[in-house]
Design an enzyme around this catalytic site. Structure first.
Site, mmCIF file in Angstrom:
data_model
loop_
_atom_site.group_PDB
_atom_site.id
_atom_site.type_symbol
_atom_site.label_atom_id
_atom_site.label_comp_id
_atom_site.label_asym_id
_atom_site.label_seq_id
_atom_site.Cartn_x
_atom_site.Cartn_y
_atom_site.Cartn_z
ATOM 1 N N SER A 172 -8.103 -4.635 5.240
ATOM 2 C CA SER A 172 -8.722 -4.353 3.935
ATOM 3 C C SER A 172 -9.157 -5.615 3.162
ATOM 4 O O SER A 172 -8.871 -5.747 1.974
ATOM 5 C CB SER A 172 -7.789 -3.489 3.069
ATOM 6 N N ARG A 187 -12.280 2.161 -8.095
ATOM 7 C CA ARG A 187 -11.399 3.317 -8.357
ATOM 8 C C ARG A 187 -11.723 3.916 -9.723
ATOM 9 O O ARG A 187 -12.398 3.280 -10.538
ATOM 10 C CB ARG A 187 -9.934 2.865 -8.313
ATOM 11 N N ASP A 233 0.827 -1.215 0.000
ATOM 12 C CA ASP A 233 0.000 0.000 0.000
ATOM 13 C C ASP A 233 0.859 1.262 0.000
ATOM 14 O O ASP A 233 1.972 1.260 0.527
ATOM 15 C CB ASP A 233 -0.908 -0.029 1.241
ATOM 16 N N ARG A 262 2.168 -4.894 6.146
ATOM 17 C CA ARG A 262 1.445 -3.852 5.407
ATOM 18 C C ARG A 262 2.273 -2.581 5.425
ATOM 19 O O ARG A 262 2.692 -2.115 6.491
ATOM 20 C CB ARG A 262 0.068 -3.561 5.996
ATOM 21 N N ARG A 279 0.066 7.754 -2.546
ATOM 22 C CA ARG A 279 0.654 8.797 -1.697
ATOM 23 C C ARG A 279 2.104 9.062 -2.060
ATOM 24 O O ARG A 279 2.574 10.196 -2.027
ATOM 25 C CB ARG A 279 0.527 8.397 -0.213
ATOM 26 N N GLU A 311 -12.561 -4.416 -3.962
ATOM 27 C CA GLU A 311 -12.974 -3.023 -3.753
ATOM 28 C C GLU A 311 -12.241 -2.063 -4.692
ATOM 29 O O GLU A 311 -12.752 -0.985 -5.007
ATOM 30 C CB GLU A 311 -12.730 -2.611 -2.297
ATOM 31 N N ASN A 312 -11.054 -2.454 -5.140
ATOM 32 C CA ASN A 312 -10.287 -1.569 -6.030
ATOM 33 C C ASN A 312 -10.961 -1.362 -7.399
ATOM 34 O O ASN A 312 -10.642 -0.412 -8.109
ATOM 35 C CB ASN A 312 -8.853 -2.083 -6.231
ATOM 36 N N TRP A 313 -11.932 -2.226 -7.732
ATOM 37 C CA TRP A 313 -12.687 -2.011 -8.978
ATOM 38 C C TRP A 313 -13.444 -0.679 -8.939
ATOM 39 O O TRP A 313 -13.811 -0.132 -9.970
ATOM 40 C CB TRP A 313 -13.702 -3.140 -9.213
ATOM 41 N N GLU A 318 1.617 -13.251 12.407
ATOM 42 C CA GLU A 318 2.187 -12.072 13.062
ATOM 43 C C GLU A 318 1.973 -10.890 12.114
ATOM 44 O O GLU A 318 2.200 -11.014 10.902
ATOM 45 C CB GLU A 318 3.687 -12.262 13.318
ATOM 46 N N ARG A 352 -0.744 9.361 -9.870
ATOM 47 C CA ARG A 352 -0.791 8.124 -9.085
ATOM 48 C C ARG A 352 -0.196 6.939 -9.850
ATOM 49 O O ARG A 352 0.429 6.046 -9.267
ATOM 50 C CB ARG A 352 -2.241 7.772 -8.717
HETATM 51 C C1 IPE Z 1 -5.461 -2.685 -0.140
HETATM 52 O O1 IPE Z 1 -5.097 -1.367 -0.341
HETATM 53 C C2 IPE Z 1 -5.452 -3.410 -1.443
HETATM 54 C C3 IPE Z 1 -4.155 -3.583 -2.070
HETATM 55 C C4 IPE Z 1 -3.012 -3.260 -1.566
HETATM 56 C C5 IPE Z 1 -4.183 -4.181 -3.371
HETATM 57 P P1 IPE Z 1 -6.194 -0.200 -0.448
HETATM 58 O O2 IPE Z 1 -5.456 1.055 -0.626
HETATM 59 O O3 IPE Z 1 -7.192 -0.552 -1.480
HETATM 60 O O4 IPE Z 1 -6.885 -0.293 0.986
HETATM 61 P P2 IPE Z 1 -7.826 0.748 1.741
HETATM 62 O O5 IPE Z 1 -8.985 1.020 0.845
HETATM 63 O O6 IPE Z 1 -7.038 1.972 2.013
HETATM 64 O O7 IPE Z 1 -8.205 0.060 3.000
HETATM 65 C C1 IPE Z 2 -1.554 0.284 -3.383
HETATM 66 O O1 IPE Z 2 -1.355 1.656 -3.383
HETATM 67 C C2 IPE Z 2 -1.860 -0.259 -4.753
HETATM 68 C C3 IPE Z 2 -3.253 -0.709 -4.930
HETATM 69 C C4 IPE Z 2 -4.188 -0.687 -4.027
HETATM 70 C C5 IPE Z 2 -3.601 -1.225 -6.245
HETATM 71 P P1 IPE Z 2 -2.542 2.678 -3.373
HETATM 72 O O2 IPE Z 2 -2.923 2.987 -4.765
HETATM 73 O O3 IPE Z 2 -3.648 2.202 -2.508
HETATM 74 O O4 IPE Z 2 -1.858 3.938 -2.714
HETATM 75 P P2 IPE Z 2 -2.476 4.949 -1.642
HETATM 76 O O5 IPE Z 2 -3.011 4.131 -0.517
HETATM 77 O O6 IPE Z 2 -3.557 5.697 -2.355
HETATM 78 O O7 IPE Z 2 -1.334 5.818 -1.242
HETATM 79 MG MG MG Z 3 -4.065 2.410 -0.547
#
Ligand code: IPE
Ligand code: IPE
Ligand code: MG
Length: 246
Positions: A197, A72, A21, A189, A25, A68-70, A208, A34
């Site tokens: 998540s 975005r 993750d 993480r 950012r 859930e990433n779908w 752990e 991004r």
């Molecule tokens: C979790 O990260 C999913 C992956 C790393 C692929 P997210 O960025 O989607 O999680 P949330 O929404 O902040 O909890």
């Molecule tokens: C993790 O990074 C990658 C995926 C979830 C696909 P993010 O895209 O969630 O990055 P942040 O959390 O917005 O910084």
């Molecule tokens: Mg993230």
């Protein structure tokens, strides 16, 4: 003595899982889109896999894309899927050279055709390797996985393939995407978030947990070794007392 030398090779996690993750950012901090963060994130995957290979960790599972990433923005989803295809094409050699078998968990039929086809091809080409099983969680959601397992088991009960009295933890395990993987020992993480998540909820029952503020694109081998060392200093009691373990 450097961190690598301090690691006890006899006490490695057998199964390491990582919630990668912080790509967005990382990019934002630097004034990039991004998507640049996701590209850098792909490099960090390579470094992690190499580090795990050097140590000899046999199972590595990476959360690459959640159910859930779908939700975005369409363009970001598209970029991530394209990046999956290009990374698979680019890294197949690394998998061959290091005898790594690629595996996937999640609703992978939901992936765009091209991504599914590439994934399938690389899994086929590497299926004979046994040095490491590298599992990508793609379109993965733990609640969906458990829901599907329950449906499958109910179906089998209805058709007299399983009787209710025989449903135990082993049976449930056998109906999860992770049926061929051992339990998770260590979950890392990145990015400072301290949540799961919807990742491997059942499988991390006794894992752990290690949270680091490092953003995924910056996560390097030293960060990995630090996490492993931290893990090795913990006492995994599995419900027992400390005295019982000695
Ligand atoms: C979790 O990260 C999913 C992956 C790393 C692929 P997210 O960025 O989607 O999680 P949330 O929404 O902040 O909890
Ligand atoms: C993790 O990074 C990658 C995926 C979830 C696909 P993010 O895209 O969630 O990055 P942040 O959390 O917005 O910084
Ligand atoms: Mg993230």
């Amino acid at each position: 003595m450097n961190q690598l030398d301090q690691i006890d090779k006899n006490k490695l996690p057998k199964h390491l899982a990582v919630i990668m993750d912080g790509n967005g950012r990382w990019a934002k901090q630097k004034g990039f889109f991004r998507t640049v963060g996701h590209e850098k994130g792909a490099n960090a995957v390579k470094e992690l896999v190499e580090g795990c290979g050097e140590l000899g960790i046999p199972y590595v599972t990476l959360y690459a894309f959640s159910t859930e990433n779908w939700n975005r923005p369409k363009l970001e989803v598209k970029t991530l899927m394209n990046l999956l295809v290009s990374s698979l094409k680019k890294e197949i050699k690394t998998l061959h050279d290091n005898h790594i078998r690629l595996n996937a968990i999640g609703n992978i039929t939901a992936l765009p055709k091209k991504a599914f086809a590439e994934l399938h091809e690389v899994m086929e080409k590497t299926k004979g390797y046994d040095k490491m099983v590298l599992t990508l969680a793609l379109s993965y959601g733990s609640r969906e996985e458990i829901t599907n397992a329950i449906k499958d088991i109910c179906h089998k009960v209805k058709n007299n393939i399983i009787s209710i009295k025989n449903i135990d933890e082993t049976v449930i395990n056998e109906h999860l995407y992770t049926q061929n993987l051992p339990e998770v020992d260590l979950l890392i993480r990145t990015s400072g978030e301290q949540r799961i998540s919807n990742f491997l909820l059942w499988q991390i029952a006794y894992a752990e947990l290690y949270f680091t503020p490092v953003l995924w694109p910056d996560f390097n081998k030293d960060n990995l070794f630090e996490a492993i060392l931290n893990y090795q200093h913990r006492e995994r009691r599995f419900g027992k007392t400390s005295e019982q373990l000695n």
